[in-house]
Design an enzyme around this catalytic site. Structure first.
Site, PDB file in Angstrom:
ATOM      1  N   GLU A 170      17.111  -9.228  -0.747  1.00 22.45           N
ATOM      2  CA  GLU A 170      18.097 -10.245  -0.327  1.00 22.45           C
ATOM      3  C   GLU A 170      17.482 -11.292   0.592  1.00 22.45           C
ATOM      4  OE1 GLU A 170      20.432 -10.012  -2.103  1.00 22.45           O
ATOM      5  OE2 GLU A 170      21.108  -7.970  -2.381  1.00 22.45           O
ATOM      6  N   GLY A 218       3.144  13.870  12.132  1.00 28.32           N
ATOM      7  CA  GLY A 218       1.709  14.073  12.012  1.00 28.32           C
ATOM      8  C   GLY A 218       1.277  14.170  10.556  1.00 28.32           C
TER       9      GLY A 218
END
Length: 401
Positions: A379, A355
């Site tokens: 990558e 929250g």
């Protein structure tokens, strides 16, 4: 927390290594990671601890002073380290890509010269393909090497160099038209050079400059830099493998290792996000009971755990395929794609479980929320992975006749 991401078929040695690494992560990394990350501070004490554990030599053969372990062992160690702090796994990733490239493609002199010191962490590796204008289009590399007697003169600018400041050996991919006539396919006129340098920033050797760190949203602590070559002279015996024109293939071989590494990082970050989410859900109460007792939260936890398991299984499969000596670009691409996407989703769900507190820098999930996006592009982007996967599938399932 040990129920998820278990790996069957490990040896006693592998289990002992992983247990040692997990203990190190729990005691030496997790307690300090968020504080160091907020200060963007290089984790020198953690790196020194990794050296003492011998992790910089994990995949380097025993004949060169390393532990001679498999890619699977390395990937599982990376998973554990990324669970503690992803930046630390980045520090060892590029080191191992360079060590792997030397082991697979280096001349005997290059192996003898570099690998023993790399195993000790005395020489620290980084590798460099990308440039400011090309991103994933490696064929568009414009940095160039020109032969001049017994040396090559390198000019150009490279980008997104992990460990750019702290490394002392950089594998640099450039164009080298010498011996390759005009019209040669771009990937056949590229060469990898082994560039030794001093650690630090500024001019680290004549003709080579490492500007200051790039300021990033996440993935802090590890130094990410540019690399500028202006008349950089490199001896001919520092061409990886001793022959020009093979650099693209050498780099792609290394990147397959890197993609398994990124998948392992995604698994580690996702596992930590799940741990944080399931723990918080049992402590936070709303409407008279722990939020873990609400069906909506249980559904989230179920989905998160399933994604952690699936990503781990694909990462392990990709590592084992590479260890077998078989081509694994399909498996590495799938693992990297799935693990990075699932990591982002698991981290976001853990963030939602927290929250409003998830938005606070006092909570660890805030750091993970900024770190996970890097895995989506590192990558090779998701789109690049899907191109690789699609092409390989068409090779495997090509219609006959």
């Amino acid at each position: 927390m040990a129920r998820l991401a278990q790996t069957a078929g490990l040896t006693d040695v592998q289990r002992e290594i992983l247990s040692t690494v997990r203990d190190f992560v729990d005691k030496e990394i997790i307690p300090v990671a968020t504080e160091l990350e907020h200060r963007d501070e290089y984790p020198q004490e953690i790196v020194d601890g990794l050296k003492e554990l011998g992790l910089f030599g994990l995949m380097i053969p025993e004949e060169y002073g390393g532990l001679g372990e498999s890619l699977l062992t390395y990937a599982l160690c990376v998973e554990e380290i990324a669970r503690g702090w992803m930046s630390v796994s980045g520090i060892i990733n590029t080191h191992f890509i360079v060590a792997y490239m030397l082991k697979q493609h280096g001349t005997q002199e290059q192996k003898d010269h570099f690998l023993p010191r790399m195993a000790l962490g005395e020489v620290r590796g980084a590798f460099s393909m990308s440039e400011p204008a090309l991103g994933s289009d490696v064929s568009a590399i414009s940095s160039k090497a020109v032969k001049d007697g017994d040396e090559y003169v390198l000019n150009g600018q490279k980008m997104w160099l992990t460990n750019g400041g702290t490394s002392t050996l950089v594998a640099v991919l450039v164009r080298s038209d010498e011996g390759h006539p005009e019209g040669t396919a771009p990937h056949k006129s590229m060469t990898t050079f082994l560039v030794e340098k001093e650690p630090g920033f500024g001019e680290v050797r004549p003709g080579l400059t490492i500007p200051g760190k790039i300021d990033k949203m996440g993935y802090k602590g590890v130094d990410t830099t540019e690399l500028i070559m202006d008349g950089l002279r490199i001896p001919a015996d520092r061409v990886l493998g001793g022959t020009t024109g093979r650099g693209f293939y050498q780099m792609m071989d290394g990147v397959e290792v890197g993609r398994v590494n990124v998948a392992a990082r995604g698994c580690g970050v996702a596992q930590r996000a799940f741990e944080l989410g399931v723990s918080y859900a049992q402590q936070r109460h709303t409407f008279g009971k722990a939020i873990a007792q609400h069906q909506a939260i249980q559904f989230k936890l179920a989905e998160m755990a399933t994604k952690v398991e699936a990503a781990h299984a694909m990462m392990v499969n990709a590592a084992r395929k590479k260890d077998s000596g078989e081509r694994n670009d399909l498996e590495a691409g799938m693992a990297k794609y799935l693990a990075s996407e699932y990591c982002k989703e698991v981290v976001e769900d853990a963030f939602r479980i927290h929250g409003g507190y998830g938005f606070s820098k006092e909570y660890e999930i805030e750091r993970l929320y900024r770190e996970a996006p890097m895995l989506l592009i590192g990558e090779g982007t998701a789109e690049i992975q899907k191109m690789i996967i699609g092409r390989r599938l068409l090779e495997e399932y090509r219609l006959q006749g």
